[in-house]
Design an enzyme around this catalytic site. Structure first.
Site, PDB file in Angstrom:
ATOM      1  N   ARG A   1      35.148  39.714  40.186  1.00  0.00           N
ATOM      2  CA  ARG A   1      34.797  40.687  38.527  1.00  0.00           C
ATOM      3  C   ARG A   1      34.326  39.751  37.037  1.00  0.00           C
ATOM      4  NH1 ARG A   1      38.084  37.971  35.817  1.00  0.00           N
ATOM      5  NH2 ARG A   1      37.080  38.660  34.056  1.00  0.00           N
ATOM      6  N   GLY A   2      33.761  40.311  35.644  1.00  0.00           N
ATOM      7  CA  GLY A   2      33.420  39.021  35.712  1.00  0.00           C
ATOM      8  C   GLY A   2      31.565  39.087  35.582  1.00  0.00           C
TER       9      GLY A   2
ATOM     10  N   ARG B   1      28.916  48.254  39.865  1.00  0.00           N
ATOM     11  CA  ARG B   1      29.224  48.544  38.766  1.00  0.00           C
ATOM     12  C   ARG B   1      28.127  48.688  37.349  1.00  0.00           C
ATOM     13  NH1 ARG B   1      33.770  44.856  36.932  1.00  0.00           N
ATOM     14  NH2 ARG B   1      34.012  46.352  35.203  1.00  0.00           N
TER      15      ARG B   1
ATOM     16  N   ASP C   1      29.099  41.228  28.656  1.00  0.00           N
ATOM     17  CA  ASP C   1      28.329  42.212  30.374  1.00  0.00           C
ATOM     18  C   ASP C   1      26.822  41.866  29.654  1.00  0.00           C
ATOM     19  OD1 ASP C   1      31.393  42.434  30.058  1.00  0.00           O
ATOM     20  OD2 ASP C   1      30.056  42.528  32.349  1.00  0.00           O
TER      21      ASP C   1
ATOM     22  N   LYS D   1      34.284  43.666  27.322  1.00  0.00           N
ATOM     23  CA  LYS D   1      35.034  44.438  27.425  1.00  0.00           C
ATOM     24  C   LYS D   1      36.017  45.202  26.006  1.00  0.00           C
ATOM     25  CE  LYS D   1      36.831  44.445  30.336  1.00  0.00           C
ATOM     26  NZ  LYS D   1      36.569  45.648  31.571  1.00  0.00           N
TER      27      LYS D   1
HETATM   28  O1  MRU Z   1      36.294  44.355  33.808  1.00  0.00           O
HETATM   29  P1  MRU Z   1      35.921  42.728  33.782  1.00  0.00           P
HETATM   30  O2  MRU Z   1      37.043  42.216  34.452  1.00  0.00           O
HETATM   31  O3  MRU Z   1      34.494  42.592  34.937  1.00  0.00           O
HETATM   32  O4  MRU Z   1      35.036  43.066  32.843  1.00  0.00           O
HETATM   33  C1  MRU Z   1      35.458  40.972  32.461  1.00  0.00           C
HETATM   34  C2  MRU Z   1      34.502  41.074  30.657  1.00  0.00           C
HETATM   35  O5  MRU Z   1      34.533  42.396  29.929  1.00  0.00           O
HETATM   36  C3  MRU Z   1      33.733  40.045  30.645  1.00  0.00           C
HETATM   37  O6  MRU Z   1      34.877  39.030  29.425  1.00  0.00           O
HETATM   38  C4  MRU Z   1      32.077  39.113  30.830  1.00  0.00           C
HETATM   39  O7  MRU Z   1      32.115  40.346  31.970  1.00  0.00           O
HETATM   40  C5  MRU Z   1      32.048  38.043  30.347  1.00  0.00           C
HETATM   41  S1  MRU Z   1      32.830  37.109  32.364  1.00  0.00           S
HETATM   42  C6  MRU Z   1      31.871  35.571  31.247  1.00  0.00           C
END
Ligand code: MRU
Length: 343
Positions: A46-47, A89, A237, A248
């Site tokens: 994730r991320g 996603r 994102d 997030k």
């Molecule tokens: O749902 P996730 O855990 O994939 O969300 C991740 C985030 O919101 C991070 O802050 C974002 O992807 C930046 S990661 C460098």
């Protein structure tokens, strides 16, 4: 040593199963397109940048056993794989950016043998990984200029090594400032519902020997009011061409709070997180996730049966609340459409 989140390993994808952290540090192997799709959907990986890497490696995985005899058939299969991975996603644009790079790579080598195209696809995915490692360090270097010795930084979710190839964006800034010898302290929001802050950010920072304190999401405002926070740094994102930023869920509330308390609010992200095709944050698709993520905690139900639930995974922070966007190419202060297009 930075953690290596995801890599190609003998015809399979090897990744840290982030759903098990911090209690268990375990690698899993994905050897089918369905298994990497499942890993992305269920946040084993994730991320935004890490999802992009997973997508690129997913294309390599999905195409390695192709029996296509000619380019037209190979390309058709590739489009099928890309379309499957695209549906995993919707919010992080890095996924679509990486899948697009894989498509362009395939098209560029259309006149070569299928075997050569397959190895070029692997080279391209590896390039995305290697670039990400450098990009995160450059984000860290640029962002560290905004961090002073003694600063106390608030972060949300996890934008660390686990969210990228190995170093992080928002946490990259913190790691870099720490490597420069600046004494910094961090508050990490737990980040309900999936607790990326509690489970992952604290784990990464503690491993790096950085002073981190875990708080519940609803404590941030109180800390700001007490003057305990020097700045907020989060990842992203997707950033629209006017600077509106999806990250997030809960990021927007932090930005409003930071503004109310006159605290700088920084977004750290690679250029691949910008979506120049969209004008504003209104056009960013926001992923809606399962109700059980809110009604259950570690398998135990915490809310009445049949309760109504709303569970968007991300929110959008308007550009006017962002003090600066930190990228590998430099810092965009008080971002807006004009500054971003001239950057
Ligand atoms: O749902 P996730 O855990 O994939 O969300 C991740 C985030 O919101 C991070 O802050 C974002 O992807 C930046 S990661 C460098």
């Amino acid at each position: 040593m930075p953690v290596e989140t995801i890599k190609w390993d003998k015809e399979r994808i090897k990744l840290i199963d982030q759903t098990l952290l911090p209690n268990k540090f375990k690698h899993i192997y994905c050897d089918t397109i369905e298994s990497i799709g499942e890993a992305i959907k269920n946040l084993r990986v994730r991320g935004a940048p890490a999802i992009g890497i997973a997508g690129a490696l997913g294309v390599v995985l999905g195409m390695q056993d192709s029996k296509a005899k000619d380019y037209a058939r190979f390309k058709k299969q590739l489009e099928h794989v890309i379309s499957y991975l695209s549906s995993s996603r919707p919010t992080a644009v890095n996924l679509f950016w990486a899948l697009d790079r894989m498509r362009v790579c395939c098209e560029k080598h259309r006149n070569l043998s299928i075997k050569t195209i397959k190895s070029e696809l692997l080279n391209e995915a590896q390039k995305i990984i290697d670039e990400d490692k450098n990009i995160c360090r450059d984000i860290g270097k640029n962002g560290a200029k905004l961090i002073k010795d003694g600063d106390v930084i608030l972060t949300h979710c996890n934008a660390g090594g686990l969210a990228t190839a190995d170093y992080g964006t928002a946490l990259g800034v913190i790691f870099y400032a720490n490597e420069q010898g600046k004494k910094i302290r961090v508050y990490a929001d737990e980040t309900r519902p999936l607790l990326q802050g509690a489970r992952l950010t604290t784990w990464e920072l503690m491993h790096a020997g950085i002073d981190v304190t875990l708080i519940c999401d609803n404590m941030a405002g109180s800390l700001m009011k007490q003057g305990k926070i020097s700045c907020v740094i989060v990842g992203a994102d997707r950033i629209a061409s006017n600077g509106d930023t999806a990250n997030k869920i809960g990021t927007y509330s932090l930005a409003v709070l930071a503004k109310a308390h006159n605290i700088p609010f920084y977004v750290a992200a690679p250029i691949s997180t910008f979506d120049m095709k969209i004008k504003s944050g209104k056009q960013i698709p926001i992923e809606q996730r399962a109700h059980e993520e809110v009604t259950n905690l570690y398998g135990k139900r915490i809310a009445p049966k049949n309760v109504n639930v709303y569970n968007p995974a991300f929110d959008v922070t308007p550009a006017r609340l962002i003090s600066a966007i930190i990228t590998e190419c430099g810092i965009i202060e008080e971002p807006n459409e004009k500054k971003i297009s001239n950057f």
